[in-house]
Structures are given as C-alpha cells and as structure tokens.
Design an enzyme around this catalytic site. Structure first.
Site, PDB file in Angstrom:
ATOM      1  N   ALA A  66     -28.873  21.816  10.684  1.00 17.10           N
ATOM      2  CA  ALA A  66     -28.318  23.003  11.132  1.00 17.10           C
ATOM      3  C   ALA A  66     -29.420  24.189  11.423  1.00 17.10           C
ATOM      4  O   ALA A  66     -30.368  24.142  10.938  1.00 17.10           O
ATOM      5  CB  ALA A  66     -27.268  23.922   9.954  1.00 17.10           C
ATOM      6  N   GLU A 113     -26.248  14.527   7.849  1.00 15.58           N
ATOM      7  CA  GLU A 113     -24.772  14.634   7.583  1.00 15.58           C
ATOM      8  C   GLU A 113     -24.058  14.153   9.011  1.00 15.58           C
ATOM      9  O   GLU A 113     -22.946  13.585   8.721  1.00 15.58           O
ATOM     10  CB  GLU A 113     -24.412  15.984   7.311  1.00 15.58           C
ATOM     11  CG  GLU A 113     -25.027  16.221   5.970  1.00 15.58           C
ATOM     12  CD  GLU A 113     -24.785  17.927   5.489  1.00 15.58           C
ATOM     13  OE1 GLU A 113     -25.249  18.761   6.258  1.00 15.58           O
ATOM     14  OE2 GLU A 113     -24.103  18.074   4.777  1.00 15.58           O
ATOM     15  N   GLU A 133     -31.930  20.672   2.003  1.00 18.00           N
ATOM     16  CA  GLU A 133     -31.433  22.051   1.863  1.00 18.00           C
ATOM     17  C   GLU A 133     -31.878  22.882   0.931  1.00 18.00           C
ATOM     18  O   GLU A 133     -31.797  24.406   0.780  1.00 18.00           O
ATOM     19  CB  GLU A 133     -30.031  22.154   2.229  1.00 18.00           C
ATOM     20  CG  GLU A 133     -29.276  21.680   3.280  1.00 18.00           C
ATOM     21  CD  GLU A 133     -29.122  20.239   3.706  1.00 18.00           C
ATOM     22  OE1 GLU A 133     -29.535  19.471   2.680  1.00 18.00           O
ATOM     23  OE2 GLU A 133     -28.306  19.938   4.654  1.00 18.00           O
TER      24      GLU A 133
HETATM   25  N1  CAA Z   1     -33.473  25.071  12.471  1.00 19.76           N
HETATM   26  C1  CAA Z   1     -34.103  25.870  13.569  1.00 19.76           C
HETATM   27  N2  CAA Z   1     -35.053  25.511  13.785  1.00 19.76           N
HETATM   28  C2  CAA Z   1     -35.723  24.343  13.499  1.00 19.76           C
HETATM   29  C3  CAA Z   1     -35.439  23.390  12.687  1.00 19.76           C
HETATM   30  C4  CAA Z   1     -34.115  23.920  12.189  1.00 19.76           C
HETATM   31  N3  CAA Z   1     -33.081  23.254  11.088  1.00 19.76           N
HETATM   32  N4  CAA Z   1     -36.038  22.403  12.329  1.00 19.76           N
HETATM   33  C5  CAA Z   1     -37.031  22.660  12.872  1.00 19.76           C
HETATM   34  N5  CAA Z   1     -36.923  23.680  13.772  1.00 19.76           N
HETATM   35  C6  CAA Z   1     -37.794  24.382  14.514  1.00 19.76           C
HETATM   36  C7  CAA Z   1     -39.255  25.018  14.092  1.00 19.76           C
HETATM   37  O1  CAA Z   1     -39.046  25.987  13.584  1.00 19.76           O
HETATM   38  C8  CAA Z   1     -40.133  24.745  15.127  1.00 19.76           C
HETATM   39  O2  CAA Z   1     -39.758  25.872  15.986  1.00 19.76           O
HETATM   40  P1  CAA Z   1     -41.008  26.942  16.875  1.00 19.76           P
HETATM   41  O3  CAA Z   1     -41.903  25.763  17.555  1.00 19.76           O
HETATM   42  O4  CAA Z   1     -40.406  27.838  17.581  1.00 19.76           O
HETATM   43  O5  CAA Z   1     -42.186  27.264  15.623  1.00 19.76           O
HETATM   44  C9  CAA Z   1     -39.989  23.418  15.774  1.00 19.76           C
HETATM   45  O6  CAA Z   1     -38.457  23.237  15.633  1.00 19.76           O
HETATM   46  C10 CAA Z   1     -40.581  22.302  15.588  1.00 19.76           C
HETATM   47  O7  CAA Z   1     -40.599  22.173  14.153  1.00 19.76           O
HETATM   48  P2  CAA Z   1     -41.871  22.177  13.328  1.00 19.76           P
HETATM   49  O8  CAA Z   1     -43.121  22.919  13.988  1.00 19.76           O
HETATM   50  O9  CAA Z   1     -41.465  22.555  11.915  1.00 19.76           O
HETATM   51  O10 CAA Z   1     -41.974  20.539  13.096  1.00 19.76           O
HETATM   52  P3  CAA Z   1     -43.230  19.650  12.268  1.00 19.76           P
HETATM   53  O11 CAA Z   1     -43.005  18.317  12.913  1.00 19.76           O
HETATM   54  O12 CAA Z   1     -44.073  20.484  11.743  1.00 19.76           O
HETATM   55  O13 CAA Z   1     -41.821  19.577  10.862  1.00 19.76           O
HETATM   56  C11 CAA Z   1     -39.436  19.069  10.210  1.00 19.76           C
HETATM   57  C12 CAA Z   1     -40.658  18.713  11.394  1.00 19.76           C
HETATM   58  C13 CAA Z   1     -40.136  18.325   8.767  1.00 19.76           C
HETATM   59  C14 CAA Z   1     -38.119  18.447  10.433  1.00 19.76           C
HETATM   60  C15 CAA Z   1     -39.468  20.607   9.965  1.00 19.76           C
HETATM   61  O14 CAA Z   1     -39.361  21.095  11.364  1.00 19.76           O
HETATM   62  C16 CAA Z   1     -38.371  21.060   9.073  1.00 19.76           C
HETATM   63  O15 CAA Z   1     -38.632  20.912   7.820  1.00 19.76           O
HETATM   64  N6  CAA Z   1     -37.245  21.490   9.451  1.00 19.76           N
HETATM   65  C17 CAA Z   1     -36.177  22.109   8.746  1.00 19.76           C
HETATM   66  C18 CAA Z   1     -35.342  20.933   8.045  1.00 19.76           C
HETATM   67  C19 CAA Z   1     -34.344  21.487   7.269  1.00 19.76           C
HETATM   68  O16 CAA Z   1     -34.437  22.104   6.343  1.00 19.76           O
HETATM   69  N7  CAA Z   1     -33.066  21.161   7.565  1.00 19.76           N
HETATM   70  C20 CAA Z   1     -31.968  21.550   6.774  1.00 19.76           C
HETATM   71  C21 CAA Z   1     -31.319  22.654   7.416  1.00 19.76           C
HETATM   72  S1  CAA Z   1     -29.709  23.448   6.667  1.00 19.76           S
HETATM   73  C22 CAA Z   1     -28.498  22.583   6.963  1.00 19.76           C
HETATM   74  O17 CAA Z   1     -28.502  21.631   7.688  1.00 19.76           O
HETATM   75  C23 CAA Z   1     -27.310  23.051   6.289  1.00 19.76           C
HETATM   76  C24 CAA Z   1     -26.333  22.040   6.543  1.00 19.76           C
HETATM   77  O18 CAA Z   1     -25.926  21.221   5.467  1.00 19.76           O
HETATM   78  C25 CAA Z   1     -25.112  22.206   7.227  1.00 19.76           C
END
Ligand code: CAA
Length: 259
Positions: A66, A113, A133
């Site tokens: 998300a 999910e 999360e």
């Molecule tokens: N939401 C918003 N933006 C996101 C995102 C997310 N879930 N995941 C990645 N992005 C964005 C980053 O902020 C980044 O944006 P900028 O270039 O503007 O800085 C861009 O995508 C690229 O991401 P990274 O630079 O972080 O890429 P990476 O290759 O270094 O890492 C990753 C990749 C491991 C997937 C890392 O981006 C990450 O950990 N993302 C978050 C994953 C996460 O926590 N997901 C759970 C979300 S909560 C949820 O889903 C609730 C639910 O159950 C409904």
C-alpha cells in the site's frame, strides 16, 4: 477505457491482462489504483469473450505494498470511518472468472496480499514475497494475516509477519505460496499459457471449480479479515505508526516508542 495507474489489454481475444503502472513508486497501491483495478476486473468479468484474467506488475515490482506516503498521516478516525486504504480491495473477491497473479520482483505488504487474493500465483525467479508492515508500526491490513498462514502454514507466516523477512521464489514455491516458478523472461508466456488452457475448458465448470476451491480455502475468512481490519485501523491511533511511516517517507531509521 483509459486508466491512470493500470494498463489493460486483451491477449488471444480471451485473456484480460491488467498491468500495474506506477513504476516510480514500485507499483505502490493507492486508493485510485485499486479502484481502477476493481473496475477493470469487473469489466473483464462481464465480457463474454474473456475467460481468464492476469494481474502483473513490472520486472522490479509486482507491487511494493500500500502507498506509505499516502497513509503516513492518516488518523484512526480517517481509516476506520472511510475504510481507507483497503476499501476497494475486496472487489477482486467478487470476480467469478479465474484471476492469475504473474509476479516478478517485490510483492510486499499489500502487494503480497493482492497476489494472494488472486486464484493462483505464477512467480518469476526474481520474485520476493513479504509482509514487512511491522517495520512501519502496523500489521498487514488486506488479508495477509489470514491468507498467508493458510498458504504457507503458521510458522512461516509468523516468521514473515513478525521479522519482516522476505521469501524468495524458490522458498515460496516450496512453501506452497506459488504454483510455479519460471525464468523472468518466460513469466508472461507461462501465465498466458495457463490462462489459455483455462479458457479452453467449459466456462461454467471453471467458475464452479474456482468457487469450490475458494470455499475450502476461505472458511471463516470474513471474520478473520474483519478482525484484522479493525486492528489495522486501530494502529493508526498509535505514535509508532506515525513514526514508522514518517521514517520511511523521510528515509531515516524509525525510533519506536511502543505507544
Ligand atoms: N509506498 C510508497 N512508496 C513506495 C513504496 C510504498 N509501499 N515502496 C517503495 N516506494 C517508493 C520509494 O519511496 C521510492 O520513491 P523515491 O524514488 O521517490 O524515493 C521508490 O518507490 C523506489 O523505492 P526504493 O528506493 O526504496 O527502492 P529499493 O530498491 O531500494 O527498495 C523496497 C525496494 C525493498 C521494496 C523498498 O522500497 C521498501 O521497503 N518499500 C516498502 C515496502 C513496504 O513496507 N510495504 C508495506 C506497505 S504497508 C501495507 O501494504 C499495508 C497493507 O497491508 C494494506
């Protein structure tokens, strides 16, 4: 129909393909994307010519969850009152024709999910699945705590939800989360091949098979998902949710206060 956050196309006149299209955000799932996906799924489901659907992302990310930026400042009142974040996610469960997830790259949080809401998952060898999360001060909010244990068993599900570790494609296949793993460059061919086989069978039997397998799989899922939803929303009342999401948005380490 033109969409902003997804692309749709039809292959072989019978397979509806939905490609998530927010590449810069690794296909992070915001409300509008999920609304568009629901609409596209319903249109394909209602189209006589379509026998099967595929949801896919990019090579780097099926979906990284998300949209954390959009969620970061939500309060409990916001998420509970309007069923924010996950409101349009259940549309996929009302789709009666099969939906295959073709997953390459990250399928994290809501991305994992979403893949699990599909009828089966075909993974590329670079796929990575996870429910991270907990790092944001919340829990999975779109069925992850209910579908993951059903797919991989309690121990692996607990491990993934509590430590946030990712599972690679090999482990995901061994654990039963995905049905097949193929080289990245063969992913869409494999998914399309499976979809065309399904399209060749009797539509009613296909729909009945899907309905019955889901019945076996989803008993009491509603209670589980609703329970999870309430707790997911409740976590937006905590300081740790604000800290975890603000830390992600501002690219710093989170300092949780456990309150
Ligand atoms: N939401 C918003 N933006 C996101 C995102 C997310 N879930 N995941 C990645 N992005 C964005 C980053 O902020 C980044 O944006 P900028 O270039 O503007 O800085 C861009 O995508 C690229 O991401 P990274 O630079 O972080 O890429 P990476 O290759 O270094 O890492 C990753 C990749 C491991 C997937 C890392 O981006 C990450 O950990 N993302 C978050 C994953 C996460 O926590 N997901 C759970 C979300 S909560 C949820 O889903 C609730 C639910 O159950 C409904």
């Amino acid at each position: 129909m033109a969409y902003e956050f997804i692309q749709t196309r039809v292959e072989g006149d019978k397979v509806g393909i939905i490609t998530l299209n927010r590449p810069k955000q690794l296909n992070a799932l915001n409300g509008e994307l999920m609304r568009e996906m629901g609409q596209a799924l319903k249109e394909f489901d209602g189209n006589e010519a379509i026998g099967c659907m595929i949801i896919t992302g990019s090579e780097k990310a099926f979906a990284a969850g998300a949209d954390i930026g959009a969620m970061a400042t939500y309060s409990f009142a916001d998420v509970y009152r309007d069923d924010y974040i996950t409101r349009d996610w259940e549309t996929i469960r009302s789709i009666r024709k099969p939906v295959i997830a073709a997953v390459s790259g990250f399928a994290l949080g809501g991305g994992c999910e979403l893949a699990m809401m599909c009828d089966f998952i075909i993974a590329a060898d670079n796929a990575k699945f996870g429910q991270p999360e907990i790092k944001l001060g919340v829990i999975p909010g779109a069925g992850g705590t209910q579908r993951l244990p059903r797919a991989v068993g309690k121990s692996k599900a607990m491990d993934m939800c509590l430590t946030a570790r990712m599972m690679d494609a090999t482990e995901a296949e061994r654990a039963g989360l995905v049905s097949r793993v193929v080289p990245l460059d063969k992913l869409m061919d494999e998914a399309l091949g499976a979809a065309l086989i399904i399209c060749g069978f009797g539509r009613l039997a296909v729909m009945a098979a899907k309905e019955c397998v889901n019945r076996a799989f989803e008993g009491s899922l509603n209670d589980g998902v609703m329970f999870e939803r309430r707790l997911f929303h409740a976590l937006f009342a905590t300081t740790d949710q604000k800290e975890g999401m603000d830390a992600f948005v501002n690219k710093r380490a989170a300092a949780f206060k456990h309150q």
